[in-house]
Design a protein around this motif. Structure first.
Motif, PDB file in Angstrom:
ATOM      1  N   PHE A   1       0.847  -1.198   0.000  1.00 26.05           N
ATOM      2  CA  PHE A   1       0.000   0.000   0.000  1.00 26.05           C
ATOM      3  C   PHE A   1       0.881   1.245   0.000  1.00 26.05           C
ATOM      4  O   PHE A   1       1.455   1.604   1.035  1.00 26.05           O
ATOM      5  CB  PHE A   1      -0.925  -0.017   1.226  1.00 26.05           C
TER       6      PHE A   1
ATOM      7  N   ARG B   1     -13.747  -2.336   0.900  1.00 20.29           N
ATOM      8  CA  ARG B   1     -13.740  -3.310  -0.198  1.00 20.29           C
ATOM      9  C   ARG B   1     -13.720  -4.746   0.333  1.00 20.29           C
ATOM     10  O   ARG B   1     -14.401  -5.625  -0.187  1.00 20.29           O
ATOM     11  CB  ARG B   1     -12.515  -3.072  -1.083  1.00 20.29           C
TER      12      ARG B   1
ATOM     13  N   VAL C   1     -10.960 -11.654  -7.100  1.00 24.53           N
ATOM     14  CA  VAL C   1     -10.138 -11.098  -6.007  1.00 24.53           C
ATOM     15  C   VAL C   1      -8.744 -11.736  -6.050  1.00 24.53           C
ATOM     16  O   VAL C   1      -7.718 -11.048  -5.966  1.00 24.53           O
ATOM     17  CB  VAL C   1     -10.808 -11.340  -4.634  1.00 24.53           C
TER      18      VAL C   1
ATOM     19  N   LEU D   1      -4.476 -12.647   7.311  1.00 21.53           N
ATOM     20  CA  LEU D   1      -5.639 -11.766   7.468  1.00 21.53           C
ATOM     21  C   LEU D   1      -6.857 -12.554   7.955  1.00 21.53           C
ATOM     22  O   LEU D   1      -7.632 -12.069   8.779  1.00 21.53           O
ATOM     23  CB  LEU D   1      -5.950 -11.056   6.138  1.00 21.53           C
TER      24      LEU D   1
HETATM   25  C1  HEM Z   1     -10.388 -11.158   2.461  1.00 19.76           C
HETATM   26  C2  HEM Z   1      -9.326 -10.678   1.822  1.00 19.76           C
HETATM   27  C3  HEM Z   1      -9.323  -9.548   0.827  1.00 19.76           C
HETATM   28  C4  HEM Z   1     -10.332  -9.056   0.059  1.00 19.76           C
HETATM   29  C5  HEM Z   1     -11.783  -9.550  -0.040  1.00 19.76           C
HETATM   30  C6  HEM Z   1      -9.777  -7.946  -0.706  1.00 19.76           C
HETATM   31  C7  HEM Z   1     -10.494  -7.177  -1.611  1.00 19.76           C
HETATM   32  C8  HEM Z   1      -9.977  -6.171  -2.384  1.00 19.76           C
HETATM   33  C9  HEM Z   1     -10.714  -5.458  -3.399  1.00 19.76           C
HETATM   34  C10 HEM Z   1     -12.190  -5.745  -3.774  1.00 19.76           C
HETATM   35  C11 HEM Z   1      -9.868  -4.558  -3.954  1.00 19.76           C
HETATM   36  C12 HEM Z   1     -10.194  -3.570  -5.077  1.00 19.76           C
HETATM   37  C13 HEM Z   1     -10.162  -4.235  -6.420  1.00 19.76           C
HETATM   38  C14 HEM Z   1      -8.779  -4.656  -6.820  1.00 19.76           C
HETATM   39  O1  HEM Z   1      -7.916  -3.810  -7.071  1.00 19.76           O
HETATM   40  O2  HEM Z   1      -8.543  -5.873  -6.825  1.00 19.76           O
HETATM   41  C15 HEM Z   1      -8.589  -4.695  -3.275  1.00 19.76           C
HETATM   42  C16 HEM Z   1      -7.465  -3.944  -3.552  1.00 19.76           C
HETATM   43  C17 HEM Z   1      -6.234  -4.149  -2.961  1.00 19.76           C
HETATM   44  N1  HEM Z   1      -5.900  -5.122  -2.045  1.00 19.76           N
HETATM   45 FE1  HEM Z   1      -7.173  -6.416  -1.196  1.00 19.76          FE
HETATM   46  N2  HEM Z   1      -8.460  -7.776  -0.374  1.00 19.76           N
HETATM   47  C18 HEM Z   1      -8.140  -8.739   0.547  1.00 19.76           C
HETATM   48  C19 HEM Z   1      -6.912  -8.938   1.133  1.00 19.76           C
HETATM   49  C20 HEM Z   1      -5.765  -8.237   0.832  1.00 19.76           C
HETATM   50  C21 HEM Z   1      -4.481  -8.462   1.436  1.00 19.76           C
HETATM   51  C22 HEM Z   1      -4.206  -9.575   2.457  1.00 19.76           C
HETATM   52  C23 HEM Z   1      -3.622  -7.553   0.901  1.00 19.76           C
HETATM   53  C24 HEM Z   1      -2.160  -7.329   1.187  1.00 19.76           C
HETATM   54  C25 HEM Z   1      -1.569  -7.568   2.332  1.00 19.76           C
HETATM   55  C26 HEM Z   1      -4.372  -6.753  -0.050  1.00 19.76           C
HETATM   56  C27 HEM Z   1      -3.851  -5.745  -0.822  1.00 19.76           C
HETATM   57  C28 HEM Z   1      -4.566  -4.982  -1.723  1.00 19.76           C
HETATM   58  C29 HEM Z   1      -3.999  -3.855  -2.467  1.00 19.76           C
HETATM   59  C30 HEM Z   1      -2.546  -3.351  -2.410  1.00 19.76           C
HETATM   60  C31 HEM Z   1      -5.044  -3.321  -3.238  1.00 19.76           C
HETATM   61  C32 HEM Z   1      -4.975  -2.070  -4.133  1.00 19.76           C
HETATM   62  C33 HEM Z   1      -5.190  -0.887  -3.196  1.00 19.76           C
HETATM   63  C34 HEM Z   1      -5.347   0.437  -3.865  1.00 19.76           C
HETATM   64  O3  HEM Z   1      -5.261   0.519  -5.088  1.00 19.76           O
HETATM   65  O4  HEM Z   1      -5.575   1.432  -3.138  1.00 19.76           O
HETATM   66  N3  HEM Z   1      -5.670  -7.197  -0.054  1.00 19.76           N
HETATM   67  N4  HEM Z   1      -8.677  -5.676  -2.333  1.00 19.76           N
END
Ligand code: HEM
Length: 164
Positions: A60, A84, A109, A127
């Motif tokens: 991030f 999200r 996802v 997480l």
């Molecule tokens: C239950 C687990 C998770 C769900 C449902 C989830 C869901 C989402 C969704 C819907 C998005 C926006 C769409 C996209 O860019 O794909 C997103 C963005 C993102 N996710 Fe997750 N996520 C999860 C876990 C994680 C974890 C564990 C990490 C990293 C440690 C992470 C890192 C990111 C990052 C870096 C973005 C882009 C953020 C931005 O552009 O501001 N996510 N996530």
């Protein structure tokens, strides 16, 4: 099936049995209570995750260098991701009786995180533990051992989607 990882940790990746109607209704009712407070709960989960596992902040750009919990809590990027995450889980829970929909949400996802954000699958496992920990503290009456186990199985499906 059980897989033993390099560090000796045993990973349970067995395919969960389908949910019964009773279990589905129970999970939806429990989740409904959580989702009513989705903004606060989502932020509490993610702050705990990033404070306890600081390396997870590396993905991030806007808060990777922030250490203070109160400052993290204010981060717009963190709050957006919290929403999200909660909304994605809500879609899964609302569609527990539609396995095609569940699979397509998990796949989307998983693909975005693996290919676009370059998040290693282990962070999903971490997480998932934090989610269950925070929900267990905030909603002891809804997170029973049974519900917790099902929650873990859902996340292990996501983990399996990510690594396949
Ligand atoms: C239950 C687990 C998770 C769900 C449902 C989830 C869901 C989402 C969704 C819907 C998005 C926006 C769409 C996209 O860019 O794909 C997103 C963005 C993102 N996710 Fe997750 N996520 C999860 C876990 C994680 C974890 C564990 C990490 C990293 C440690 C992470 C890192 C990111 C990052 C870096 C973005 C882009 C953020 C931005 O552009 O501001 N996510 N996530």
């Amino acid at each position: 099936m059980e897989r033993t990882q390099g560090d000796g940790e045993v990973d349970h990746l067995e395919r969960p049995s389908p949910l019964t109607d009773k279990e589905r209704v129970m999970i939806q009712a429990s989740w409904g209570k959580v989702y009513q407070n989705c903004d606060d709960v989502g932020v509490a989960i993610l702050v705990r995750f990033f404070v306890n596992f600081p390396s997870s902040k590396q993905f991030f750009n806007q808060f990777k260098h922030i250490e203070d919990a109160e400052e993290l809590e204010k981060s717009a990027q963190l709050r957006k991701h919290a929403r999200r995450v909660m909304n994605a889980i809500n879609t899964l829970v609302e569609n527990l009786d539609n396995s095609d929909k569940v699979a397509s949400v998990l796949k989307l996802v998983a693909k975005a995180h693996a290919l676009q954000h370059k998040v290693e699958p282990v962070y999903f496992k971490i997480l998932s533990g934090v989610i269950l920990e925070v929900l267990g503290e905030e909603f002891p009456e809804v997170i029973t051992p049974e519900a917790g186990m099902r929650g873990n199985l859902l996340i292990s499906r996501l983990h399996r989607t990510l690594i396949s």
